[in-house]
Motif scaffolding. Structure first.
Motif, PDB file in Angstrom:
ATOM      1  N   MET A   1      75.024 125.875  16.278  1.00  0.00           N
ATOM      2  CA  MET A   1      74.760 126.864  17.289  1.00  0.00           C
ATOM      3  C   MET A   1      75.580 126.555  18.540  1.00  0.00           C
ATOM      4  O   MET A   1      75.729 125.402  18.921  1.00  0.00           O
ATOM      5  CB  MET A   1      73.279 126.868  17.646  1.00  0.00           C
ATOM      6  CG  MET A   1      72.991 127.761  18.844  1.00  0.00           C
ATOM      7  SD  MET A   1      71.288 127.771  19.376  1.00  0.00           S
ATOM      8  CE  MET A   1      70.680 129.072  18.364  1.00  0.00           C
ATOM      9  N   PHE A   2      76.119 127.583  19.135  1.00  0.00           N
ATOM     10  CA  PHE A   2      76.823 127.460  20.414  1.00  0.00           C
ATOM     11  C   PHE A   2      75.887 127.985  21.491  1.00  0.00           C
ATOM     12  O   PHE A   2      75.382 129.102  21.402  1.00  0.00           O
ATOM     13  CB  PHE A   2      78.120 128.275  20.393  1.00  0.00           C
ATOM     14  CG  PHE A   2      78.879 128.215  21.692  1.00  0.00           C
ATOM     15  CD1 PHE A   2      79.802 127.216  21.907  1.00  0.00           C
ATOM     16  CD2 PHE A   2      78.652 129.145  22.694  1.00  0.00           C
ATOM     17  CE1 PHE A   2      80.508 127.143  23.102  1.00  0.00           C
ATOM     18  CE2 PHE A   2      79.354 129.085  23.890  1.00  0.00           C
ATOM     19  CZ  PHE A   2      80.284 128.079  24.094  1.00  0.00           C
ATOM     20  N   ASP A   3      75.631 127.192  22.510  1.00  0.00           N
ATOM     21  CA  ASP A   3      74.773 127.602  23.616  1.00  0.00           C
ATOM     22  C   ASP A   3      75.341 127.006  24.896  1.00  0.00           C
ATOM     23  O   ASP A   3      74.981 125.905  25.290  1.00  0.00           O
ATOM     24  CB  ASP A   3      73.338 127.131  23.370  1.00  0.00           C
ATOM     25  CG  ASP A   3      72.367 127.686  24.406  1.00  0.00           C
ATOM     26  OD1 ASP A   3      71.242 127.187  24.463  1.00  0.00           O
ATOM     27  OD2 ASP A   3      72.735 128.605  25.153  1.00  0.00           O
ATOM     28  N   ASP A   4      76.251 127.710  25.513  1.00  0.00           N
ATOM     29  CA  ASP A   4      76.957 127.181  26.678  1.00  0.00           C
ATOM     30  C   ASP A   4      77.678 128.342  27.352  1.00  0.00           C
ATOM     31  O   ASP A   4      77.782 129.438  26.792  1.00  0.00           O
ATOM     32  CB  ASP A   4      77.961 126.121  26.227  1.00  0.00           C
ATOM     33  CG  ASP A   4      78.370 125.148  27.325  1.00  0.00           C
ATOM     34  OD1 ASP A   4      78.017 125.363  28.500  1.00  0.00           O
ATOM     35  OD2 ASP A   4      79.053 124.162  27.000  1.00  0.00           O
ATOM     36  N   ALA A   5      78.211 128.116  28.521  1.00  0.00           N
ATOM     37  CA  ALA A   5      79.102 129.075  29.167  1.00  0.00           C
ATOM     38  C   ALA A   5      80.519 128.748  28.692  1.00  0.00           C
ATOM     39  O   ALA A   5      80.969 127.618  28.846  1.00  0.00           O
ATOM     40  CB  ALA A   5      79.009 128.961  30.683  1.00  0.00           C
ATOM     41  N   PRO A   6      81.191 129.689  28.045  1.00  0.00           N
ATOM     42  CA  PRO A   6      82.509 129.398  27.468  1.00  0.00           C
ATOM     43  C   PRO A   6      83.544 128.852  28.448  1.00  0.00           C
ATOM     44  O   PRO A   6      84.455 128.141  28.041  1.00  0.00           O
ATOM     45  CB  PRO A   6      82.955 130.748  26.903  1.00  0.00           C
ATOM     46  CG  PRO A   6      81.675 131.443  26.597  1.00  0.00           C
ATOM     47  CD  PRO A   6      80.738 131.030  27.706  1.00  0.00           C
ATOM     48  N   ASP A   7      83.390 129.161  29.741  1.00  0.00           N
ATOM     49  CA  ASP A   7      84.377 128.637  30.687  1.00  0.00           C
ATOM     50  C   ASP A   7      84.055 127.228  31.183  1.00  0.00           C
ATOM     51  O   ASP A   7      84.859 126.623  31.885  1.00  0.00           O
ATOM     52  CB  ASP A   7      84.594 129.589  31.868  1.00  0.00           C
ATOM     53  CG  ASP A   7      83.327 129.860  32.651  1.00  0.00           C
ATOM     54  OD1 ASP A   7      82.234 129.427  32.220  1.00  0.00           O
ATOM     55  OD2 ASP A   7      83.423 130.517  33.702  1.00  0.00           O
ATOM     56  N   ASN A   8      82.902 126.666  30.777  1.00  0.00           N
ATOM     57  CA  ASN A   8      82.607 125.266  31.114  1.00  0.00           C
ATOM     58  C   ASN A   8      83.621 124.363  30.424  1.00  0.00           C
ATOM     59  O   ASN A   8      83.830 124.456  29.229  1.00  0.00           O
ATOM     60  CB  ASN A   8      81.204 124.862  30.660  1.00  0.00           C
ATOM     61  CG  ASN A   8      80.128 125.353  31.576  1.00  0.00           C
ATOM     62  OD1 ASN A   8      80.389 125.852  32.659  1.00  0.00           O
ATOM     63  ND2 ASN A   8      78.895 125.225  31.138  1.00  0.00           N
ATOM     64  N   ASP A   9      84.233 123.498  31.174  1.00  0.00           N
ATOM     65  CA  ASP A   9      85.196 122.532  30.648  1.00  0.00           C
ATOM     66  C   ASP A   9      86.394 123.155  29.957  1.00  0.00           C
ATOM     67  O   ASP A   9      87.029 122.531  29.123  1.00  0.00           O
ATOM     68  CB  ASP A   9      84.519 121.527  29.717  1.00  0.00           C
ATOM     69  CG  ASP A   9      83.614 120.585  30.488  1.00  0.00           C
ATOM     70  OD1 ASP A   9      83.935 120.290  31.652  1.00  0.00           O
ATOM     71  OD2 ASP A   9      82.600 120.163  29.940  1.00  0.00           O
ATOM     72  N   ALA A  10      86.707 124.394  30.281  1.00  0.00           N
ATOM     73  CA  ALA A  10      87.944 125.005  29.788  1.00  0.00           C
ATOM     74  C   ALA A  10      89.041 124.700  30.804  1.00  0.00           C
ATOM     75  O   ALA A  10      88.827 124.763  32.009  1.00  0.00           O
ATOM     76  CB  ALA A  10      87.780 126.511  29.626  1.00  0.00           C
ATOM     77  N   LYS A  11      90.204 124.337  30.314  1.00  0.00           N
ATOM     78  CA  LYS A  11      91.356 124.058  31.168  1.00  0.00           C
ATOM     79  C   LYS A  11      92.615 124.494  30.434  1.00  0.00           C
ATOM     80  O   LYS A  11      92.636 124.547  29.210  1.00  0.00           O
ATOM     81  CB  LYS A  11      91.478 122.563  31.467  1.00  0.00           C
ATOM     82  CG  LYS A  11      90.320 121.972  32.258  1.00  0.00           C
ATOM     83  CD  LYS A  11      90.594 120.526  32.600  1.00  0.00           C
ATOM     84  CE  LYS A  11      89.447 119.881  33.318  1.00  0.00           C
ATOM     85  NZ  LYS A  11      89.020 120.512  34.538  1.00  0.00           N
ATOM     86  N   VAL A  12      93.641 124.791  31.190  1.00  0.00           N
ATOM     87  CA  VAL A  12      94.968 124.972  30.610  1.00  0.00           C
ATOM     88  C   VAL A  12      95.888 123.967  31.286  1.00  0.00           C
ATOM     89  O   VAL A  12      95.656 123.554  32.424  1.00  0.00           O
ATOM     90  CB  VAL A  12      95.512 126.411  30.758  1.00  0.00           C
ATOM     91  CG1 VAL A  12      94.705 127.383  29.951  1.00  0.00           C
ATOM     92  CG2 VAL A  12      95.595 126.843  32.207  1.00  0.00           C
ATOM     93  N   LYS A  13      96.904 123.555  30.562  1.00  0.00           N
ATOM     94  CA  LYS A  13      97.878 122.590  31.089  1.00  0.00           C
ATOM     95  C   LYS A  13      99.264 123.186  30.897  1.00  0.00           C
ATOM     96  O   LYS A  13      99.578 123.717  29.834  1.00  0.00           O
ATOM     97  CB  LYS A  13      97.760 121.269  30.326  1.00  0.00           C
ATOM     98  CG  LYS A  13      98.622 120.154  30.900  1.00  0.00           C
ATOM     99  CD  LYS A  13      98.543 118.889  30.069  1.00  0.00           C
ATOM    100  CE  LYS A  13      97.217 118.198  30.242  1.00  0.00           C
ATOM    101  NZ  LYS A  13      97.177 116.886  29.554  1.00  0.00           N
ATOM    102  N   ASP A  14     100.081 123.072  31.946  1.00  0.00           N
ATOM    103  CA  ASP A  14     101.438 123.600  31.828  1.00  0.00           C
ATOM    104  C   ASP A  14     102.400 122.523  31.316  1.00  0.00           C
ATOM    105  O   ASP A  14     102.004 121.381  31.075  1.00  0.00           O
ATOM    106  CB  ASP A  14     101.918 124.223  33.154  1.00  0.00           C
ATOM    107  CG  ASP A  14     102.149 123.229  34.274  1.00  0.00           C
ATOM    108  OD1 ASP A  14     102.149 121.995  34.036  1.00  0.00           O
ATOM    109  OD2 ASP A  14     102.348 123.691  35.424  1.00  0.00           O
ATOM    110  N   THR A  15     103.634 122.903  31.148  1.00  0.00           N
ATOM    111  CA  THR A  15     104.627 121.986  30.587  1.00  0.00           C
ATOM    112  C   THR A  15     104.942 120.820  31.519  1.00  0.00           C
ATOM    113  O   THR A  15     105.507 119.822  31.087  1.00  0.00           O
ATOM    114  CB  THR A  15     105.933 122.730  30.250  1.00  0.00           C
ATOM    115  OG1 THR A  15     106.381 123.429  31.420  1.00  0.00           O
ATOM    116  CG2 THR A  15     105.727 123.723  29.117  1.00  0.00           C
TER     117      THR A  15
END
Length: 83
Positions: A1-15
């Motif tokens: 089961m997924f129970d979280d806010a999808p943007d929690n701990d989301a990051k992007v990294k550039d080159t």
């Protein structure tokens, strides 16, 4: 089961190795997830996580660690490739 806010701990990294956190800006790409999401195993949801990234940056990786996975120290990180 997924129970979280999808943007929690989301990051992007550039080159260049610079990391960017999600922003609370709205996106013209489509709707966001609207906060917390609860999904039984096998279900899916569609939404967008928006990041404010300089126009000159080239995104190289997307990183996401679900709450349950953070406790196990197994985050998801994917390198992006252009086609």
């Amino acid at each position: 089961m997924f129970d979280d806010a999808p943007d929690n701990d989301a990051k992007v990294k550039d080159t260049q190795g610079q990391q960017f956190d999600p922003s609370f800006s709205e996106s013209s790409a489509g709707p966001d997830f609207g906060g917390s999401v609860t999904l039984p195993r096998g279900d899916t949801a569609l939404g967008f996580i928006t990041f404010d990234v300089p126009a000159t940056a080239k995104i190289a990786k997307v990183h996401h660690a679900e709450q349950r996975l953070r406790q196990q120290r197994r985050p998801v990180e994917r390198a992006l490739t252009s086609t």
